[in-house]
Design an enzyme around this catalytic site. Structure first.
Site, PDB file in Angstrom:
ATOM      1  N   ARG A  67      -8.536   8.126 -12.171  1.00 37.03           N
ATOM      2  CA  ARG A  67      -9.650   7.236 -11.806  1.00 37.03           C
ATOM      3  C   ARG A  67     -10.957   7.848 -12.294  1.00 37.03           C
ATOM      4  O   ARG A  67     -11.327   8.949 -11.909  1.00 37.03           O
ATOM      5  CB  ARG A  67      -9.703   7.033 -10.292  1.00 37.03           C
ATOM      6  CG  ARG A  67     -10.865   6.165  -9.873  1.00 37.03           C
ATOM      7  CD  ARG A  67     -10.959   6.021  -8.377  1.00 37.03           C
ATOM      8  NE  ARG A  67      -9.972   5.106  -7.845  1.00 37.03           N
ATOM      9  CZ  ARG A  67      -9.706   4.995  -6.540  1.00 37.03           C
ATOM     10  NH1 ARG A  67     -10.347   5.744  -5.668  1.00 37.03           N
ATOM     11  NH2 ARG A  67      -8.803   4.143  -6.120  1.00 37.03           N
ATOM     12  N   ARG A 181     -14.491  10.911   5.397  1.00 35.41           N
ATOM     13  CA  ARG A 181     -13.672   9.843   4.808  1.00 35.41           C
ATOM     14  C   ARG A 181     -14.329   9.403   3.503  1.00 35.41           C
ATOM     15  O   ARG A 181     -15.391   9.902   3.130  1.00 35.41           O
ATOM     16  CB  ARG A 181     -13.662   8.677   5.823  1.00 35.41           C
ATOM     17  CG  ARG A 181     -12.452   7.754   5.842  1.00 35.41           C
ATOM     18  CD  ARG A 181     -11.154   8.440   6.000  1.00 35.41           C
ATOM     19  NE  ARG A 181     -10.103   7.503   6.349  1.00 35.41           N
ATOM     20  CZ  ARG A 181      -9.344   6.826   5.496  1.00 35.41           C
ATOM     21  NH1 ARG A 181      -9.527   6.970   4.198  1.00 35.41           N
ATOM     22  NH2 ARG A 181      -8.394   6.026   5.924  1.00 35.41           N
ATOM     23  N   LYS A 182     -13.735   8.425   2.819  1.00 32.44           N
ATOM     24  CA  LYS A 182     -14.359   7.897   1.605  1.00 32.44           C
ATOM     25  C   LYS A 182     -15.723   7.294   1.927  1.00 32.44           C
ATOM     26  O   LYS A 182     -16.025   6.980   3.088  1.00 32.44           O
ATOM     27  CB  LYS A 182     -13.453   6.845   0.964  1.00 32.44           C
ATOM     28  CG  LYS A 182     -13.400   5.550   1.742  1.00 32.44           C
ATOM     29  CD  LYS A 182     -12.415   4.544   1.180  1.00 32.44           C
ATOM     30  CE  LYS A 182     -12.849   3.951  -0.125  1.00 32.44           C
ATOM     31  NZ  LYS A 182     -12.081   2.691  -0.427  1.00 32.44           N
ATOM     32  N   GLY A 435      -2.929  -6.255  -2.016  1.00 34.84           N
ATOM     33  CA  GLY A 435      -1.511  -6.027  -1.699  1.00 34.84           C
ATOM     34  C   GLY A 435      -1.216  -5.572  -0.293  1.00 34.84           C
ATOM     35  O   GLY A 435      -0.060  -5.557   0.133  1.00 34.84           O
ATOM     36  N   CYS A 440      -8.451  -3.461  -0.951  1.00 28.96           N
ATOM     37  CA  CYS A 440      -9.091  -3.041  -2.199  1.00 28.96           C
ATOM     38  C   CYS A 440      -9.488  -4.243  -3.057  1.00 28.96           C
ATOM     39  O   CYS A 440     -10.445  -4.180  -3.819  1.00 28.96           O
ATOM     40  CB  CYS A 440      -8.151  -2.143  -2.989  1.00 28.96           C
ATOM     41  SG  CYS A 440      -7.549  -0.734  -2.064  1.00 28.96           S
ATOM     42  N   GLY A 441      -8.735  -5.339  -2.956  1.00 33.10           N
ATOM     43  CA  GLY A 441      -9.043  -6.552  -3.734  1.00 33.10           C
ATOM     44  C   GLY A 441     -10.046  -7.445  -3.032  1.00 33.10           C
ATOM     45  O   GLY A 441     -10.314  -8.556  -3.489  1.00 33.10           O
TER      46      GLY A 441
END
Ligand code: SRM
Ligand code: SF4
Length: 516
Positions: A67, A181-182, A435, A440-441
């Protein structure tokens, strides 16, 4: 520096981060390349390598995902060519995806090639550092920054300076490699909120105060399997030059005080909940060493969101940008070489990516437009896709992601192709596939969001989706809500067709006859 709780309270992620910083694996890449992925310590392989953007994929063991970071979604043709060369080496197993954060992920990567790949990245100014796990992700900015006649603030230098601060100009910065975290940051520069500001941990939104153009600041937006929240106002306004120092102060407060005991409750909003936004704001001011002016009364988001697909005049006379539709963001090496070539031959080499997983070729002179539009690649990556494909977005799904409950990208493309044959539609409908509940989408920002799940049908477990609707983007953005549960994917086309006809004005295509 980082203060973390005592070891007894630490969950397994906090424990391994405290034992050894993720960045430490930089010095071990040569060794890893020699001993091979099977022999590496599992925590180094499955977790710490993500600090360098290298993702072990349990679905394709031995073939890693890389990434990148693409500040503001911008890269040069030379950089794209380098990425194409890396991907090409892996033949059919190699490809690249444009992500929902204006970024690129490469697939099929072998660990033994990483040292050489990283050397090549360095030569062309690319980096994948700190792009995964508990780090600040790719920083998004207006995809037409600096070329849009209607732009308010050019976000490019601000995004780059913020990335440089966080990553020590791409060398890696241990100050910010152990966040709870992110963390997501977006800097919006136009009137159409082209970065989905409201779903970021920090979002800078253009706003005038006393006739000075700066940013109102939003904080705490995030999606997770457990909870999804739009960002809330920090009640602060800053001048553009203060973007970097404010981001630093917020990150330091989050790093030092963010909740670490339960990973499901560690994103920034959980800290804001615990403290209240006033105390959070006061702590940020203390860290910054100065008071923050209160927010401007209104922000400048007042357009519908643009998708930038098609041909548009730039603010520079005689130049244009051309937005290409890349179905679900999937690229193969030949596509990447062609994009690089077109950007170089017809423009000044610049390629831009959007959060809708599309690409823009910038700085095309009027005199070269016609020839560019006649290039064969534009048959595959159209400037005028049909309204259903045009706004399709999809996360990675089960082809490569172990969290996926369903296959997404290929199914999304196939279903939309069938529906496009059956239906006519005046306006694009934004359909986002994701998914699993990690989102994420971004199904919550779509007109129709599809989130993977499983259900039982005829006594068997089958792939299914929950359906979200009502996501609004651009001005007055709002998150969509779940309206239907567990529709088996094999029944989904009919459900979508009905939704499109009943709620989005789709009609049957004249002359279409279903195959008997
Ligand atoms: Fe994501 C984890 C892919 C954008 C929320 N995301 C993952 C992992 C790394 C899981 C894994 O290890 O397999 C996925 C990698 C799959 C793969 O092989 O590609 C993954 N996320 C993606 C991408 C590639 C989706 C896409 O197809 O575009 C996007 C990469 C962006 C980038 O360039 O950095 C991506 N992920 C997002 C977004 C959208 C956004 O940022 O606007 C979200 C929701 C927003 C947010 O984070 O607040 C998102 N991803 C998650 C989460 C849930 C986070 C949480 O707080 O619980 C996870 C799971 C986790 O982190 O534990 C996750
Ligand atoms: Fe994987 Fe789930 Fe994210 Fe899709 S939403 S990429 S399936 S983690």
């Amino acid at each position: 520096m980082t203060t973390v709780p005592s070891t007894e309270k630490l969950n397994k992620f906090e424990r391994f981060k405290a034992e050894k910083d993720g960045l430490a694996v930089i010095g071990q890449l040569e060794e890893f390349a020699q001993i091979g992925w099977e022999s590496i310590d599992e925590t180094d392989r499955d977790q710490r390598l993500k600090w360098l953007g290298i993702f072990f994929r349990p679905v394709t063991p031995g073939k890693f995902m890389l990434r990148m970071r693409m500040p503001n979604g911008i890269l040069t043709s030379q950089q794209m060519r380098t990425l194409a060369e890396v991907t090409q080496k892996y033949g059919e197993e190699g490809n690249a995806d444009i992500t929902t954060r204006q970024n690129l992920q490469l697939r099929g990567i072998r660990l033994e090639d990483i040292p050489q790949i990283f050397q090549r990245f360095q030569q062309v100014g690319l980096t994948s550092i700190q792009s995964g796990m508990d780090n600040v992700r790719n920083i998004t900015g207006s995809p037409v920054a600096g070329i849009d006649g209607a732009e308010l603030i050019d976000t490019r230098p601000l995004v780059q300076a913020t990335q440089d601060m966080i990553t020590n100009s791409g060398q890696g910065n241990p100050e910010f490699t152990n966040l709870p975290r992110k963390f997501n940051i977006a800097i919006a520069g136009s009137r159409d909120n082209s970065v989905h500001a409201e779903i970021n941990d920090i979002a800078y939104v253009p706003a005038y105060k006393d006739s000075i153009l700066g940013f109102n600041v939003l904080v705490g937006g995030f999606f997770s399997g457990k909870r999804c929240e739009a960002a809330i106002p920090l009640d602060a306004w800053i001048e553009p030059n203060d973007c970097v120092s404010l981001s630093r102060a917020i990150l330091e407060v989050y790093r030092d005080h963010g909740l670490r005991a339960n990973r499901q409750k560690s994103r920034l909003m959980w800290l804001i909940d615990e403290w209240g936004v006033e105390l959070f704001r006061a702590s940020v001011e203390k860290q910054l060493g100065q008071r923050l002016p209160e927010a401007a009364p209104k922000d400048e988001f007042d357009w519908d969101k643009r998708d930038h697909i098609g041909v548009y005049q730039q603010k520079q006379a005689g130049l244009n940008y051309v937005g290409l539709h890349i179905p679900v963001g999937r690229l193969y090496a030949p596509d990447m070489f062609e994009l690089a070539r077109l950007a170089q031959v017809y423009g000044d080499g610049e390629i831009r990516l959007t959060v809708e997983q599309n690409a823009i070729l910038a700085n095309i002179p009027d005199s070269r437009l016609e020839a560019l539009l006649a290039e064969p690649l534009l048959e595959k990556f159209s400037i005028n896709p049909d309204p259903l494909s045009r706004a399709l977005v999809s996360c990675t799904g089960s082809q490569f992601c172990k969290f996926a409950l369903i296959e997404t990208k290929n199914r999304a493309n196939a279903m939309i192709a069938e529906l496009s044959q059956e239906l006519t539609l005046e306006k694009p409908v934004r359909i986002h596939w994701t998914g699993c509940p990690n989102s994420c989408g971004q199904p919550q920002v779509a007109d129709i969001g599809l989130m993977g799940t499983k259900t039982r049908k005829d006594g068997k477990t089958v792939e299914a989706v929950d359906i979200f609707m009502g996501g609004k983007v651009g001005k007055d953005a709002q998150l969509g809500e779940k309206v239907m549960k567990a529709i088996p994917c094999e029944d989904l086309k009919t459900v979508l067709r009905n939704l499109l006809m009943e709620q989005f004005g789709a009609g049957p295509k004249p002359g279409y006859r279903p195959a008997s």
